[in-house]
Design a protein around this motif. Structure first.
Motif, PDB file in Angstrom:
ATOM      1  N   THR A 242       0.834  -1.199   0.000  1.00  0.00           N
ATOM      2  CA  THR A 242       0.000   0.000   0.000  1.00  0.00           C
ATOM      3  C   THR A 242       0.869   1.248   0.000  1.00  0.00           C
ATOM      4  O   THR A 242       1.852   1.331   0.726  1.00  0.00           O
ATOM      5  CB  THR A 242      -0.902   0.018   1.257  1.00  0.00           C
ATOM      6  OG1 THR A 242      -1.724  -1.145   1.239  1.00  0.00           O
ATOM      7  CG2 THR A 242      -1.778   1.248   1.301  1.00  0.00           C
ATOM      8  N   ALA A 243       0.475   2.213  -0.820  1.00  0.00           N
ATOM      9  CA  ALA A 243       1.097   3.540  -0.816  1.00  0.00           C
ATOM     10  C   ALA A 243       0.037   4.530  -0.365  1.00  0.00           C
ATOM     11  O   ALA A 243      -1.097   4.507  -0.857  1.00  0.00           O
ATOM     12  CB  ALA A 243       1.609   3.910  -2.196  1.00  0.00           C
ATOM     13  N   VAL A 244       0.389   5.369   0.587  1.00  0.00           N
ATOM     14  CA  VAL A 244      -0.517   6.397   1.095  1.00  0.00           C
ATOM     15  C   VAL A 244       0.044   7.746   0.673  1.00  0.00           C
ATOM     16  O   VAL A 244       1.212   8.048   0.945  1.00  0.00           O
ATOM     17  CB  VAL A 244      -0.634   6.323   2.632  1.00  0.00           C
ATOM     18  CG1 VAL A 244      -1.539   7.425   3.151  1.00  0.00           C
ATOM     19  CG2 VAL A 244      -1.118   4.953   3.072  1.00  0.00           C
ATOM     20  N   PHE A 245      -0.788   8.537   0.005  1.00  0.00           N
ATOM     21  CA  PHE A 245      -0.375   9.859  -0.452  1.00  0.00           C
ATOM     22  C   PHE A 245      -1.196  10.908   0.284  1.00  0.00           C
ATOM     23  O   PHE A 245      -2.417  10.951   0.126  1.00  0.00           O
ATOM     24  CB  PHE A 245      -0.565  10.005  -1.964  1.00  0.00           C
ATOM     25  CG  PHE A 245       0.353   9.139  -2.764  1.00  0.00           C
ATOM     26  CD1 PHE A 245       1.594   9.607  -3.157  1.00  0.00           C
ATOM     27  CD2 PHE A 245      -0.017   7.845  -3.109  1.00  0.00           C
ATOM     28  CE1 PHE A 245       2.450   8.796  -3.890  1.00  0.00           C
ATOM     29  CE2 PHE A 245       0.836   7.031  -3.835  1.00  0.00           C
ATOM     30  CZ  PHE A 245       2.074   7.508  -4.227  1.00  0.00           C
ATOM     31  N   LEU A 246      -0.543  11.728   1.103  1.00  0.00           N
ATOM     32  CA  LEU A 246      -1.233  12.819   1.774  1.00  0.00           C
ATOM     33  C   LEU A 246      -1.373  13.968   0.782  1.00  0.00           C
ATOM     34  O   LEU A 246      -0.417  14.305   0.065  1.00  0.00           O
ATOM     35  CB  LEU A 246      -0.450  13.296   2.998  1.00  0.00           C
ATOM     36  CG  LEU A 246      -0.811  12.614   4.308  1.00  0.00           C
ATOM     37  CD1 LEU A 246      -0.358  11.176   4.313  1.00  0.00           C
ATOM     38  CD2 LEU A 246      -0.241  13.364   5.469  1.00  0.00           C
ATOM     39  N   THR A 247      -2.559  14.550   0.732  1.00  0.00           N
ATOM     40  CA  THR A 247      -2.813  15.635  -0.194  1.00  0.00           C
ATOM     41  C   THR A 247      -3.780  16.630   0.426  1.00  0.00           C
ATOM     42  O   THR A 247      -4.712  16.235   1.121  1.00  0.00           O
ATOM     43  CB  THR A 247      -3.371  15.108  -1.538  1.00  0.00           C
ATOM     44  OG1 THR A 247      -3.676  16.209  -2.385  1.00  0.00           O
ATOM     45  CG2 THR A 247      -4.599  14.240  -1.349  1.00  0.00           C
ATOM     46  N   ALA A 248      -3.554  17.903   0.194  1.00  0.00           N
ATOM     47  CA  ALA A 248      -4.438  18.937   0.735  1.00  0.00           C
ATOM     48  C   ALA A 248      -5.712  19.066  -0.100  1.00  0.00           C
ATOM     49  O   ALA A 248      -6.745  19.472   0.403  1.00  0.00           O
ATOM     50  CB  ALA A 248      -3.716  20.276   0.784  1.00  0.00           C
ATOM     51  N   ASN A 249      -5.633  18.716  -1.371  1.00  0.00           N
ATOM     52  CA  ASN A 249      -6.771  18.864  -2.280  1.00  0.00           C
ATOM     53  C   ASN A 249      -7.520  17.537  -2.393  1.00  0.00           C
ATOM     54  O   ASN A 249      -7.003  16.589  -2.977  1.00  0.00           O
ATOM     55  CB  ASN A 249      -6.278  19.314  -3.656  1.00  0.00           C
ATOM     56  CG  ASN A 249      -7.404  19.534  -4.643  1.00  0.00           C
ATOM     57  OD1 ASN A 249      -8.572  19.317  -4.354  1.00  0.00           O
ATOM     58  ND2 ASN A 249      -7.045  19.967  -5.839  1.00  0.00           N
ATOM     59  N   PRO A 250      -8.744  17.458  -1.893  1.00  0.00           N
ATOM     60  CA  PRO A 250      -9.476  16.196  -1.945  1.00  0.00           C
ATOM     61  C   PRO A 250      -9.978  15.819  -3.340  1.00  0.00           C
ATOM     62  O   PRO A 250     -10.506  14.729  -3.529  1.00  0.00           O
ATOM     63  CB  PRO A 250     -10.647  16.424  -0.989  1.00  0.00           C
ATOM     64  CG  PRO A 250     -10.825  17.886  -0.929  1.00  0.00           C
ATOM     65  CD  PRO A 250      -9.475  18.495  -1.180  1.00  0.00           C
ATOM     66  N   GLN A 251      -9.810  16.672  -4.318  1.00  0.00           N
ATOM     67  CA  GLN A 251     -10.273  16.381  -5.676  1.00  0.00           C
ATOM     68  C   GLN A 251      -9.137  16.097  -6.656  1.00  0.00           C
ATOM     69  O   GLN A 251      -9.349  15.492  -7.688  1.00  0.00           O
ATOM     70  CB  GLN A 251     -11.102  17.553  -6.227  1.00  0.00           C
ATOM     71  CG  GLN A 251     -12.241  17.978  -5.335  1.00  0.00           C
ATOM     72  CD  GLN A 251     -13.193  16.850  -5.016  1.00  0.00           C
ATOM     73  OE1 GLN A 251     -13.507  16.032  -5.867  1.00  0.00           O
ATOM     74  NE2 GLN A 251     -13.639  16.781  -3.782  1.00  0.00           N
ATOM     75  N   GLY A 252      -7.938  16.545  -6.332  1.00  0.00           N
ATOM     76  CA  GLY A 252      -6.827  16.460  -7.276  1.00  0.00           C
ATOM     77  C   GLY A 252      -5.955  15.241  -7.091  1.00  0.00           C
ATOM     78  O   GLY A 252      -6.109  14.457  -6.154  1.00  0.00           O
ATOM     79  N   THR A 253      -5.024  15.084  -8.009  1.00  0.00           N
ATOM     80  CA  THR A 253      -4.032  14.017  -7.953  1.00  0.00           C
ATOM     81  C   THR A 253      -2.803  14.560  -7.217  1.00  0.00           C
ATOM     82  O   THR A 253      -2.273  15.600  -7.602  1.00  0.00           O
ATOM     83  CB  THR A 253      -3.631  13.583  -9.379  1.00  0.00           C
ATOM     84  OG1 THR A 253      -4.819  13.219 -10.094  1.00  0.00           O
ATOM     85  CG2 THR A 253      -2.680  12.408  -9.348  1.00  0.00           C
ATOM     86  N   PRO A 254      -2.360  13.881  -6.166  1.00  0.00           N
ATOM     87  CA  PRO A 254      -1.209  14.390  -5.404  1.00  0.00           C
ATOM     88  C   PRO A 254       0.049  14.508  -6.261  1.00  0.00           C
ATOM     89  O   PRO A 254       0.343  13.633  -7.082  1.00  0.00           O
ATOM     90  CB  PRO A 254      -1.015  13.339  -4.310  1.00  0.00           C
ATOM     91  CG  PRO A 254      -2.307  12.615  -4.218  1.00  0.00           C
ATOM     92  CD  PRO A 254      -2.905  12.661  -5.586  1.00  0.00           C
ATOM     93  N   LEU A 255       0.794  15.588  -6.063  1.00  0.00           N
ATOM     94  CA  LEU A 255       2.050  15.778  -6.783  1.00  0.00           C
ATOM     95  C   LEU A 255       3.025  14.636  -6.501  1.00  0.00           C
ATOM     96  O   LEU A 255       3.763  14.209  -7.389  1.00  0.00           O
ATOM     97  CB  LEU A 255       2.699  17.102  -6.388  1.00  0.00           C
ATOM     98  CG  LEU A 255       2.026  18.374  -6.881  1.00  0.00           C
ATOM     99  CD1 LEU A 255       2.705  19.598  -6.288  1.00  0.00           C
ATOM    100  CD2 LEU A 255       2.049  18.428  -8.389  1.00  0.00           C
ATOM    101  N   ALA A 256       3.031  14.133  -5.280  1.00  0.00           N
ATOM    102  CA  ALA A 256       3.938  13.041  -4.929  1.00  0.00           C
ATOM    103  C   ALA A 256       3.613  11.779  -5.725  1.00  0.00           C
ATOM    104  O   ALA A 256       4.519  11.036  -6.104  1.00  0.00           O
ATOM    105  CB  ALA A 256       3.870  12.748  -3.432  1.00  0.00           C
ATOM    106  N   LEU A 257       2.346  11.528  -5.999  1.00  0.00           N
ATOM    107  CA  LEU A 257       1.955  10.376  -6.815  1.00  0.00           C
ATOM    108  C   LEU A 257       2.448  10.537  -8.248  1.00  0.00           C
ATOM    109  O   LEU A 257       3.037   9.611  -8.825  1.00  0.00           O
ATOM    110  CB  LEU A 257       0.433  10.202  -6.787  1.00  0.00           C
ATOM    111  CG  LEU A 257      -0.159   9.140  -7.712  1.00  0.00           C
ATOM    112  CD1 LEU A 257       0.398   7.760  -7.417  1.00  0.00           C
ATOM    113  CD2 LEU A 257      -1.684   9.138  -7.603  1.00  0.00           C
TER     114      LEU A 257
END
Length: 171
Positions: free
Chosen positions: A29-44
């Protein structure tokens, strides 16, 4: 923050485009923290671009704070299955509560989403603002904000993330 969110790739577009790429699948499993609940995380996006790999299970986690002191634990977490092994978790806390990723994952278990934080890899983006003369804010304020951002505590501490399993991508 608004400019960053406006430039984010919507997750629906990302998932549609995912079918046209052949990526290696990593176990776990990879967990990506993101501030935007609609967007694709930059880290991903960064991870796919550089490593050409996608995990079996991908969790997009957004933690928000409401302007109320407390949020009932029944209302804290919203879980959404996005398909393709992707899940969206949106945790909402009151301003007097301390968000805890282990607690969020325990709540997700009730929704039939099993995440073992001891085995998962956590990714997050840390954007560092760069002062520019175009923003309309006084230069000394922009520089001061940049210094404060660079000197902010590690994000692993307030969210109870395991530092050894957390990767910070600077953007």
């Amino acid at each position: 923050q608004q400019r960053l969110e406006a430039s984010d790739l919507p997750i629906e577009n990302f998932l549609e485009d995912l079918n046209s790429h052949s990526l290696s699948i990593a176990k776990g499993t990879a967990v990506f923290l993101t501030a935007n609940p609609q967007g694709t995380p930059l880290a991903l996006l960064h991870n796919i671009k550089h490593n050409q790999v996608l995990h079996e299970q991908v969790v997009l986690l957004t933690i928000s704070t409401r302007s109320v002191p407390y949020v009932s634990y029944r209302e804290v977490l919203a879980v959404q299955n996005l398909g393709h092994g992707f899940w969206r978790l949106h945790a909402v806390y009151g301003f007097m509560q301390s968000p805890s990723v282990p607690q969020i994952f325990a709540l997700a278990r009730r929704e039939c989403l099993e995440i073992d934080l001891r085995q998962a890899t956590v990714f997050l983006s840390r954007t560092i603002p760069v002062p520019t003369p175009k923003t309309g804010t006084a230069l000394w304020r922009r520089r001061f904000f940049s210094v404060l951002t660079r000197n902010a505590p590690r994000v692993t501490t307030p969210f109870f993330l395991p530092p050894a399993r957390t990767n910070v991508i600077r953007a």
